[in-house]
Enzyme design. Structure first.
Site, short mmCIF file in Angstrom:
data_model
loop_
_atom_site.label_atom_id
_atom_site.label_comp_id
_atom_site.label_asym_id
_atom_site.label_seq_id
_atom_site.Cartn_x
_atom_site.Cartn_y
_atom_site.Cartn_z
CE LYS A 110 104.64 80.31 61.04
NZ LYS A 110 103.55 79.79 62.12
CG ASP A 150 101.38 82.61 60.86
OD1 ASP A 150 101.80 81.92 61.65
OD2 ASP A 150 101.89 83.95 60.53
#
Length: 453
Positions: A110, A150
């Site tokens: 991430k 995202d």
């Protein structure tokens, strides 16, 4: 772990609780659990970019490369002022086990920045993305680390970053997913998280409460959020025939006041509003068919409800709100967001499940929302083939992945929850099942690679 990482500590605590019975029966895996908690690598850097007045601005950039036991690091890039290392570690940690549940060869990672795209011009966003990628490009690659979108990182931002990477590295490769349809993107990718969530929920409904089938207009579905995940979750529910009664954003909640609920046209209108950075209050504050509640979330505002799908951000359902959902008659709670429910809310739902009487059945995001990264994995496969599958092909593969994920969670939850399910009246814990199944797959690969012994 650093002195205070609340989001990461919460994710780790949830996994620790779920793994208790499995680790008690298989103590050798305790060493794997200690090792898997620590990221393989964390990259942190400054991002200096020029605003429209010609002044330099600076933000923090991150990439947490958590675990590559099953494949290249894979996970999104979040652009939001709240981004910090605790949040990215929690997301990368969850991503590792989520990706394992897809059955595809993807590790977990991430990244992102505390840059806020809201209120910025296209030129400012482009200059930020180019500067961000000038450093990130040193650490990623189609066989190393494949980021995606995202919160705050949509098609526009992915395009700017891909263009910068292509210039910096002089190669056209599938280094990012969520790409444009005519330059390497996959059909169904924008819809994948929302659609996949519903495909997972359909299996839950079939086992736990078939009377609340999504083909029935009488089935009431509450959804939070108004971004990509929430929009396509709502559109799939509407397509199947059930009634969507809520959406929300960071400013407040929008509740349908008629039996019709939200229409496809209204959801698409909200999608256009969000593309422009707008808020629900701007278009619906004085609507006859919807009531806007400033500063609220939908969970306590609906007296009767069957299915609740958090689709906004982490910790968006509190213990008190969970109690309200149980009182409203909710039977299914499945997260479209990552760690959408607080530990207190999960405790409420799991307590209800164990009663066996009109229970709430809860599915964690690492299982129920893995459709997004699954189609990212399918996009990577298409890029490697230099070939593009049809929408029907991708959708069929997504349905198959979500079915297999559900069955994996159901099986592991039945075996490793530490509960007596012999009466048949209590549903297995999908929370336990998702955590144990994902962990075993990652841990076994790590052992074969020599990462623990």
């Amino acid at each position: 772990m650093y002195p205070s990482e609340p989001e990461f500590e919460q994710a780790l605590g949830e996994l620790t609780d779920s793994l208790g019975p499995f680790l008690a029966a298989n103590p050798a895996y305790q060493k794997a659990f200690s090792i898997v908690q620590i990221p393989e690598r964390i990259v942190q850097f400054r991002v200096v970019w020029e605003d429209d007045q010609g002044a330099p601005q600076v933000n923090r950039g991150y990439r947490v490369q958590y675990n590559s036991a099953l494949g290249p690091y894979k996970g999104g890039l979040r652009l939001h002022p709240s981004v910090n290392l605790s949040i990215l570690k929690f997301l990368g940690f969850e991503q590792t086990f989520k990706n394992a549940l897809t059955g595809l060869n993807m590790g977990g990672g991430k990244g992102g920045s505390d840059f806020d795209p809201k209120g910025k011009s296209d030129s400012e966003i482009r200059r930020f993305c180019v500067s961000f990628m000038s450093e990130l490009s040193r650490h990623i690659g189609q066989d190393t680390d494949v980021p995606a979108g995202d919160i705050g990182t949509g098609g526009r931002e992915i395009g700017f970053m891909f263009g910068a990477y292509k210039k910096l590295r002089n190669e056209f490769v599938g280094v990012l997913t969520g790409k444009g349809g005519n330059w390497g993107g996959s059909f169904i990718r924008p819809e994948a998280t929302g659609y996949g969530l519903i495909y997972y929920v359909e299996h839950m409904i079939a086992k736990a409460c078939p009377e609340y089938s999504l083909s029935k207009p009488s089935t009431l579905v509450a959804i939070s959020g108004a971004g990509n995940v929430a929009q396509f979750t709502a559109l799939k529910v509407i397509e199947l025939g059930a009634t969507v009664v809520s959406l929300s954003d960071s400013k407040g909640a929008l509740i349908a006041t008629t039996d019709k609920g939200f229409s496809k046209e209204v959801v698409e209108k909200i999608g256009q509003l969000k593309l422009k950075g707008g808020f629900l209050s701007e278009s619906f504050a004085s609507s006859d068919e919807y009531k806007y509640y400033p500063g609220a979330r939908p969970w306590t505002l609906i007296p009767k409800l069957h299915i609740a799908l958090p689709g906004a951000t982490q910790n968006e359902v509190s213990g008190e709100e969970a109690e309200a959902l149980v009182k409203a008659g909710v039977r299914i709670v499945a997260e479209g967001s990552n760690m959408g429910c607080t530990p207190e809310a999960i405790e409420v739902f799991e307590k209800s499940r164990k009663t066996g009487k009109s229970p709430v059945w809860y599915a964690p995001g690492k299982a129920s929302n893995c459709g997004g990264v699954a189609v990212s994995g399918l996009e990577m496969a298409q890029n490697s083939q230099r070939f593009k599958w049809s929408p029907d092909e991708v959708d069929a593969k997504l349905k198959g992945i979500m079915k297999e994920c559900y069955e994996t969670c159901l099986s592991a939850g039945s075996k490793w929850s530490g509960e007596d399910l012999s009466s048949g009246s209590v549903l297995p814990s999908l929370l336990c099942g998702a955590n144990v199944a994902g962990f075993i797959k990652v841990a076994d690969a790590m052992k074969e690679h020599g990462d623990w012994w």
